[in-house]
Design an enzyme around this catalytic site. Structure first.
Site, PDB file in Angstrom:
ATOM      1  N   LYS A   1      -9.437   1.939  -2.240  1.00 52.31           N
ATOM      2  CA  LYS A   1      -9.599   1.668  -1.466  1.00 52.31           C
ATOM      3  C   LYS A   1     -11.474   1.681  -0.575  1.00 52.31           C
ATOM      4  CE  LYS A   1      -7.546   1.528   3.330  1.00 52.31           C
ATOM      5  NZ  LYS A   1      -6.466   1.827   3.756  1.00 52.31           N
TER       6      LYS A   1
ATOM      7  N   CYS B   1      -5.516  -3.440   2.629  1.00 50.69           N
ATOM      8  CA  CYS B   1      -5.605  -2.913   4.081  1.00 50.69           C
ATOM      9  C   CYS B   1      -6.685  -3.129   4.805  1.00 50.69           C
ATOM     10  CB  CYS B   1      -4.682  -2.004   4.174  1.00 50.69           C
ATOM     11  SG  CYS B   1      -3.409  -1.753   5.881  1.00 50.69           S
TER      12      CYS B   1
ATOM     13  N   GLU C   1       1.077  -1.647  -0.006  1.00 47.42           N
ATOM     14  CA  GLU C   1      -0.052  -0.379  -0.322  1.00 47.42           C
ATOM     15  C   GLU C   1       0.872   1.522   0.105  1.00 47.42           C
ATOM     16  OE1 GLU C   1      -2.106   0.700   3.683  1.00 47.42           O
ATOM     17  OE2 GLU C   1      -3.790   1.831   2.694  1.00 47.42           O
TER      18      GLU C   1
HETATM   19  N1  LIG Z   1      -3.592   1.439   6.040  1.00 48.50           N
HETATM   20  C1  LIG Z   1      -4.152   0.696   6.460  1.00 48.50           C
HETATM   21  O1  LIG Z   1      -5.500   0.709   5.967  1.00 48.50           O
HETATM   22  C2  LIG Z   1      -4.214   0.085   7.914  1.00 48.50           C
HETATM   23  C3  LIG Z   1      -5.357  -0.820   8.055  1.00 48.50           C
HETATM   24  C4  LIG Z   1      -5.285  -1.203   9.968  1.00 48.50           C
HETATM   25  O2  LIG Z   1      -4.026  -0.768  10.309  1.00 48.50           O
HETATM   26  C5  LIG Z   1      -5.891  -1.223  10.972  1.00 48.50           C
HETATM   27  O3  LIG Z   1      -5.339  -1.849  11.529  1.00 48.50           O
HETATM   28  O4  LIG Z   1      -7.235  -2.143  10.035  1.00 48.50           O
END
Ligand SMILES: NC(=O)CCC(=O)C(=O)O
Length: 284
Positions: A122, A163, A47
């Site tokens: 996303k 993510c 990411e």
């Molecule tokens: N960059 C993100 O989306 C981090 C996501 C994350 O750390 C989580 O705990 O979920």
């Protein structure tokens, strides 16, 4: 039923990223070439691989994907995919829509010929607030994507998330039901939620759906404002971790096969035992 047409080598590049976009792109190329030389057919970047991860950085680093101002990162990724003849899941980059000026966290996927196969914005923005630990609000500057992404390849279908998207089982479940053999998530968990949930979520999504799951993080940089957890990993359809890195830069490769998917699905046949007649809301 076979969902992975031929075995493939999947590589995850846990990239050391910094503030210099051109340097990030050059470093990504070096690592992708390394992965391809090791036999990778599909390569994944982390990411936000071309910029530091932070809401203050996104506007400055954002690129348009629309000609004639087509992005530097778009061109670089396309060229690297072609040079290495790999499917390239190009992590994610901050994207700006030149018409609306809205910003997105967007993943670009290229074919071995360098053609753009998919873009994934996303869907679930990373908005959390754990007092005394971490507060992060992507929604302060980013807008969410509103569609799921399934990439068709010569190997079969790959589902894509970014993510925080991994926390939403509906996405992986829907992708699996569309016939995906894997879900791939470029991601950057942190030092609070990483140790708690990163591996748990990867293994859960794998076991729920009996597919491969890949999470690809940037390397940890303690001089950066956001400390990524690292620990890029590939999990098999039985929830077993096949390959995992620590926090430093590195490349891991894992061989994925349809035999493994079928073996797991035959042993514990949840994919054919679902009772959608009982949980009709999900079926709908
Ligand atoms: N960059 C993100 O989306 C981090 C996501 C994350 O750390 C989580 O705990 O979920």
């Amino acid at each position: 039923m076979s969902i992975l047409k031929q075995p493939l080598k999947l590589a995850l590049v846990q990239l050391a990223t910094g503030a210099d976009k051109a340097a990030n792109l050059a470093r990504a190329r070096t690592k992708i070439v390394e992965a391809a030389k090791a036999g990778a057919n599909v390569v994944v970047l982390p990411e936000c691989f071309n910029s530091p991860y932070g809401t203050n950085f996104f506007p400055q680093y954002a690129e348009s994907l629309t000609p004639p101002t087509a992005s530097q990162s778009f061109s670089a990724l396309s060229a690297i995919a072609k040079e290495t003849s790999t499917y390239l899941i190009g992590g994610s980059i901050p994207e700006v829509d030149p018409t609306t000026q809205k910003l997105y966290n967007t993943s670009l996927v290229f074919s071995p010929a360098g053609e753009l196969l998919a873009t994934h914005r996303k869907i679930h923005l990373f908005d959390i607030d754990i007092p005394g630990k971490i507060r992060f609000k992507e929604s302060e500057v980013l807008s969410p994507g509103d569609s799921m992404t399934v990439v068709d390849t010569e190997y079969g279908k790959i589902g894509l998330g970014i993510c925080y998207d991994v926390r939403f089982p509906e996405l992986a479940m829907t992708a699996a039901r569309k016939g995906c053999f894997a879900m791939v998530y470029p991601g950057a968990f942190n030092m609070t939620t990483g140790p708690l949930h990163w591996s748990l979520l990867a293994r859960a999504r794998a076991v729920d759906n009996q597919i491969y799951i890949a999470l690809c993080s940037p390397a940890r940089d303690m001089n950066a404002s956001y400390h990524a957890w690292g620990h890029s990993m590939v999990v098999d359809p039985n929830g077993e971790v096949m390959q995992e890195l620590e926090d430093s830069e590195g490349v891991i490769l894992a061989e994925l096969s349809d035999e493994r998917i079928q073996e797991v699905r035959k042993g514990i046949p949840v994919t054919t035992q679902r009772r959608f007649d009982v949980y009709k809301d999900v079926a709908n």
